[in-house]
Design a protein around this motif. Structure first.
Motif, PDB file in Angstrom:
ATOM      1  N   ARG A  50      -6.954   8.221  -2.488  1.00 21.26           N
ATOM      2  CA  ARG A  50      -6.406   6.913  -1.648  1.00 21.26           C
ATOM      3  C   ARG A  50      -5.188   6.657  -1.964  1.00 21.26           C
ATOM      4  NH1 ARG A  50      -8.221   2.521  -4.635  1.00 21.26           N
ATOM      5  NH2 ARG A  50      -9.299   3.056  -6.481  1.00 21.26           N
ATOM      6  N   MET A  51      -5.480   5.435  -0.983  1.00 26.37           N
ATOM      7  CA  MET A  51      -3.801   4.862  -1.349  1.00 26.37           C
ATOM      8  C   MET A  51      -3.880   3.821  -2.606  1.00 26.37           C
ATOM      9  SD  MET A  51      -3.102   2.860   2.078  1.00 26.37           S
ATOM     10  CE  MET A  51      -1.990   4.047   3.924  1.00 26.37           C
ATOM     11  N   LYS A  52      -2.862   3.866  -2.852  1.00 24.63           N
ATOM     12  CA  LYS A  52      -2.165   3.241  -4.354  1.00 24.63           C
ATOM     13  C   LYS A  52      -1.697   1.368  -3.546  1.00 24.63           C
ATOM     14  CE  LYS A  52      -0.264   6.881  -6.920  1.00 24.63           C
ATOM     15  NZ  LYS A  52      -1.344   7.377  -8.031  1.00 24.63           N
ATOM     16  N   LYS A  70       1.139   5.573   0.414  1.00 24.97           N
ATOM     17  CA  LYS A  70       0.462   6.356   0.652  1.00 24.97           C
ATOM     18  C   LYS A  70       1.204   8.009   0.355  1.00 24.97           C
ATOM     19  CE  LYS A  70      -2.296   9.555   1.927  1.00 24.97           C
ATOM     20  NZ  LYS A  70      -2.656  10.380   1.076  1.00 24.97           N
ATOM     21  N   MET A  98       6.730   8.847   0.002  1.00 24.62           N
ATOM     22  CA  MET A  98       5.711   8.320   0.556  1.00 24.62           C
ATOM     23  C   MET A  98       5.823   7.389   1.831  1.00 24.62           C
ATOM     24  SD  MET A  98       6.086   5.309  -2.105  1.00 24.62           S
ATOM     25  CE  MET A  98       6.717   6.528  -3.303  1.00 24.62           C
ATOM     26  N   GLU A 125       1.171  -1.339  -0.016  1.00 26.45           N
ATOM     27  CA  GLU A 125       0.075   0.079  -0.244  1.00 26.45           C
ATOM     28  C   GLU A 125       0.924   1.057   0.297  1.00 26.45           C
ATOM     29  OE1 GLU A 125      -2.671   0.088   3.486  1.00 26.45           O
ATOM     30  OE2 GLU A 125      -3.303  -2.027   2.841  1.00 26.45           O
TER      31      GLU A 125
END
Length: 109
Positions: free
Chosen positions: A28-30, A21, A56, A19
């Motif tokens: 939203r989170m990728k 961010k 990130m 995840e």
């Protein structure tokens, strides 16, 4: 003249889910796949561009254990429609998480 270049942090190929961010990004989170991992960073595959030098937070699922790291994009390369390879340098990672990565790399050697 032969090159004697050795990496500061050895790496290993993997297939770990992460995840991601991006700091300052309101989306939203990728979800991304970690394809190469070492104690100093990783190479992940993302569906879209993250951006050079972006900061990130990462949560990496490594064999059922969640590792956390803060990182910065060191390089990025578009490989095709919807595929970006992203080199991430870890800026901060806990000692036990770094040790887990080092153990993985050592076992693969």
């Amino acid at each position: 003249m032969p090159s004697t270049y050795t990496r500061r942090f050895p790496r290993v190929e993997t297939d770990a889910l992460a995840e991601v961010k991006i700091l300052g990004d309101r989306r939203r989170m990728k979800i991304a796949w970690i394809k190469v991992l070492g104690a100093g960073g990783c190479m992940l595959v993302s569906n879209d561009s993250i951006g050079y030098l972006s900061l990130m937070e990462l949560k990496i699922d490594l064999d059922g254990r969640e590792l956390r790291a803060d990182g910065r994009v060191a390089w990025e390369s578009r490989k095709g429609s919807g595929e970006h390879h992203v080199g991430v340098e870890f800026l901060r990672i806990g000692r036990s998480d770094r040790s887990a990565i080092e153990a993985l790399v050592a076992s693969a050697a």
